[in-house]
Write a protein that holds these residues in place. Structure first.
Motif, PDB file in Angstrom:
ATOM      1  N   GLY A 130     -53.447 107.726  17.094  1.00 24.26           N
ATOM      2  CA  GLY A 130     -52.971 106.548  16.724  1.00 24.26           C
ATOM      3  C   GLY A 130     -53.554 105.245  17.407  1.00 24.26           C
ATOM      4  N   PRO A 131     -52.822 104.082  16.884  1.00 23.38           N
ATOM      5  CA  PRO A 131     -53.697 102.993  17.249  1.00 23.38           C
ATOM      6  C   PRO A 131     -53.598 102.438  18.743  1.00 23.38           C
ATOM      7  CG  PRO A 131     -51.632 102.386  15.965  1.00 23.38           C
ATOM      8  CD  PRO A 131     -51.897 103.771  16.241  1.00 23.38           C
ATOM      9  N   ASP A 132     -52.560 102.902  19.577  1.00 22.06           N
ATOM     10  CA  ASP A 132     -52.111 102.556  20.799  1.00 22.06           C
ATOM     11  C   ASP A 132     -51.689 103.499  21.553  1.00 22.06           C
ATOM     12  OD1 ASP A 132     -52.787  99.379  20.658  1.00 22.06           O
ATOM     13  OD2 ASP A 132     -51.080  99.633  19.063  1.00 22.06           O
ATOM     14  N   TYR A 133     -52.773 104.459  21.740  1.00 18.70           N
ATOM     15  CA  TYR A 133     -52.186 105.705  22.681  1.00 18.70           C
ATOM     16  C   TYR A 133     -52.533 105.593  24.178  1.00 18.70           C
ATOM     17  CZ  TYR A 133     -52.681 110.372  24.854  1.00 18.70           C
ATOM     18  OH  TYR A 133     -52.324 111.712  25.563  1.00 18.70           O
ATOM     19  N   SER A 134     -51.808 105.273  25.201  1.00 17.42           N
ATOM     20  CA  SER A 134     -50.311 106.075  24.763  1.00 17.42           C
ATOM     21  C   SER A 134     -49.523 105.301  25.859  1.00 17.42           C
ATOM     22  CB  SER A 134     -50.290 107.440  25.133  1.00 17.42           C
ATOM     23  OG  SER A 134     -49.075 107.971  25.085  1.00 17.42           O
ATOM     24  N   GLY A 135     -49.995 103.966  26.309  1.00 15.07           N
ATOM     25  CA  GLY A 135     -48.991 102.843  27.064  1.00 15.07           C
ATOM     26  C   GLY A 135     -48.895 103.537  28.362  1.00 15.07           C
ATOM     27  N   ARG A 136     -48.006 103.091  29.229  1.00 18.79           N
ATOM     28  CA  ARG A 136     -47.670 103.589  30.752  1.00 18.79           C
ATOM     29  C   ARG A 136     -47.173 104.822  30.563  1.00 18.79           C
ATOM     30  NH1 ARG A 136     -49.111 102.934  35.974  1.00 18.79           N
ATOM     31  NH2 ARG A 136     -47.567 103.682  37.357  1.00 18.79           N
ATOM     32  N   PHE A 137     -48.084 105.787  31.648  1.00 22.73           N
ATOM     33  CA  PHE A 137     -47.672 106.828  31.669  1.00 22.73           C
ATOM     34  C   PHE A 137     -46.448 106.933  32.912  1.00 22.73           C
ATOM     35  CE2 PHE A 137     -50.716 108.180  28.995  1.00 22.73           C
ATOM     36  CZ  PHE A 137     -50.781 109.502  28.813  1.00 22.73           C
ATOM     37  N   SER A 138     -45.448 107.724  32.616  1.00 23.07           N
ATOM     38  CA  SER A 138     -44.563 108.189  33.745  1.00 23.07           C
ATOM     39  C   SER A 138     -44.780 109.500  34.347  1.00 23.07           C
ATOM     40  CB  SER A 138     -42.993 108.195  33.156  1.00 23.07           C
ATOM     41  OG  SER A 138     -42.888 109.679  32.109  1.00 23.07           O
ATOM     42  N   ASP A 139     -44.261 109.721  35.350  1.00 20.27           N
ATOM     43  CA  ASP A 139     -44.388 111.133  35.917  1.00 20.27           C
ATOM     44  C   ASP A 139     -44.174 112.275  35.175  1.00 20.27           C
ATOM     45  OD1 ASP A 139     -44.823 109.457  38.183  1.00 20.27           O
ATOM     46  OD2 ASP A 139     -43.254 109.973  39.530  1.00 20.27           O
ATOM     47  N   ALA A 140     -43.359 112.100  34.387  1.00 20.23           N
ATOM     48  CA  ALA A 140     -43.117 113.240  33.335  1.00 20.23           C
ATOM     49  C   ALA A 140     -44.154 113.079  32.231  1.00 20.23           C
ATOM     50  CB  ALA A 140     -41.641 113.110  32.538  1.00 20.23           C
ATOM     51  N   ASP A 141     -44.645 112.082  31.840  1.00 21.28           N
ATOM     52  CA  ASP A 141     -45.603 111.958  30.579  1.00 21.28           C
ATOM     53  C   ASP A 141     -46.975 112.788  31.222  1.00 21.28           C
ATOM     54  OD1 ASP A 141     -44.034 110.513  28.954  1.00 21.28           O
ATOM     55  OD2 ASP A 141     -45.094 108.540  29.852  1.00 21.28           O
ATOM     56  N   ILE A 142     -47.372 112.660  32.383  1.00 23.53           N
ATOM     57  CA  ILE A 142     -48.742 113.087  32.786  1.00 23.53           C
ATOM     58  C   ILE A 142     -48.536 114.541  32.749  1.00 23.53           C
ATOM     59  CG2 ILE A 142     -48.144 113.234  35.432  1.00 23.53           C
ATOM     60  CD1 ILE A 142     -51.689 112.167  33.604  1.00 23.53           C
ATOM     61  N   PHE A 143     -47.380 115.353  32.673  1.00 25.84           N
ATOM     62  CA  PHE A 143     -47.121 116.858  32.521  1.00 25.84           C
ATOM     63  C   PHE A 143     -47.544 117.269  31.156  1.00 25.84           C
ATOM     64  CE2 PHE A 143     -44.676 120.640  31.679  1.00 25.84           C
ATOM     65  CZ  PHE A 143     -45.260 121.400  32.559  1.00 25.84           C
ATOM     66  N   HIS A 144     -47.176 116.622  30.088  1.00 28.56           N
ATOM     67  CA  HIS A 144     -47.306 116.952  28.682  1.00 28.56           C
ATOM     68  C   HIS A 144     -48.385 116.524  27.876  1.00 28.56           C
ATOM     69  CE1 HIS A 144     -45.586 113.927  26.344  1.00 28.56           C
ATOM     70  NE2 HIS A 144     -44.604 113.627  27.633  1.00 28.56           N
ATOM     71  N   LYS A 145     -48.995 115.210  28.662  1.00 30.94           N
ATOM     72  CA  LYS A 145     -50.082 114.712  27.704  1.00 30.94           C
ATOM     73  C   LYS A 145     -51.141 113.887  28.771  1.00 30.94           C
ATOM     74  CE  LYS A 145     -47.630 110.408  26.852  1.00 30.94           C
ATOM     75  NZ  LYS A 145     -47.002 109.505  25.899  1.00 30.94           N
ATOM     76  N   ASN A 146     -52.206 113.771  28.404  1.00 29.48           N
ATOM     77  CA  ASN A 146     -53.480 113.201  29.174  1.00 29.48           C
ATOM     78  C   ASN A 146     -53.675 111.677  29.143  1.00 29.48           C
ATOM     79  OD1 ASN A 146     -55.444 113.227  31.013  1.00 29.48           O
ATOM     80  ND2 ASN A 146     -56.881 114.020  29.505  1.00 29.48           N
TER      81      ASN A 146
END
Length: 248
Positions: A130-146
């Motif tokens: 997508g055009p803006d991957y992927s914003g500010r990462f949360s502690d949960a985000d970093i588990f399921h995406k890089n």
């Protein structure tokens, strides 16, 4: 004779048979309004015209350093680039990627000047993500995406603090590395809502699998998240991450 001052940025490009795309990557750097950088190209013994392209730009730009030799994969090449780098901040650009506009380095320099951060990351534009991957990462985000490495500027000293890329991970060593620094309480990071680069969806990580990473991610994430969270909170974050991945 005065010693040459080290650049602010070292831009590291791993290459292998990249004759069709490398010029675009280099020219996106050449177009930057801020010229306080060096380009380090780590080539894996290309058999096409990649070296000839490197040499043509090296002659005109004068800030390209390169090596061409057999390596053990992209992360081995990136580790070599770290060792060659002299800049204060490091940035890794794929040979088939490019910086999104001419003010990227200028904008990052302003943030470096205004505050002290070990990692500054923004977004990438990608045909697949997508055009803006992927914003500010949360502690949960970093588990399921890089966090795409094309979005990240690392202070060079960070690699002395948390280590280089683990080459046992053939595809996701950058994800494993990101998890480590993300939860390190001594590492400061900042997300900016700015697109840094175009990230090609045809690169190495898009077409290869990494069973070693998939096998180890649960323990890797848990061990690092526990630096900031209780065991129960860490498990909740992992469940949230798994749920998000399954439902997105």
């Amino acid at each position: 004779m005065l010693e040459k001052q080290a650049p602010l940025f070292s831009i590291i490009i791993p290459t292998f048979n990249a004759e069709k795309v490398l010029a675009t990557a280099i020219e996106s750097i050449q177009a930057q309004s801020l010229k306080d950088y060096e380009i380090i190209i780590v080539d894996g013994n290309s058999t096409d015209l990649t070296i000839e392209i490197i040499l043509s730009y090296a002659h005109s730009l004068g800030v390209i350093h390169y090596v061409s030799e057999t390596d053990k994969g992209i992360y081995d090449a990136m580790n070599k680039g770290i060792q060659m780098a002299t800049g204060t901040f490091l940035y890794f650009l794929g040979a088939d990627d490019y910086l999104i506009d001419s003010l990227v380095l200028t904008d990052i320099k302003e943030l470096i000047t205004d505050a002290k951060y070990d990692v500054i990351y923004g977004n990438v534009r990608s045909p697949a993500l997508g055009p803006d991957y992927s914003g500010r990462f949360s502690d949960a985000d970093i588990f399921h995406k890089n966090i795409a490495h094309q979005a990240i500027f690392y202070k060079r000293d960070l690699f002395n603090q948390v280590g280089f890329y683990d080459t046992s991970y053939r595809v996701h060593a950058d994800w494993a590395h990101n998890i480590i620094w993300f939860f390190d309480t001594a590492i400061t990071n900042l997300h900016i809502n700015r697109t840094i680069a175009h990230f090609s969806d045809g690169g190495f990580s898009s077409i290869k699998k990494d069973p070693t990473f998939r096998k180890n991610i649960l323990l890797l994430y848990y061990a690092n998240a526990r630096k900031r969270h209780t065991a129960l909170k860490t498990l909740r974050l992992m469940v949230r991450g798994i749920f998000t991945r399954l439902t997105r």
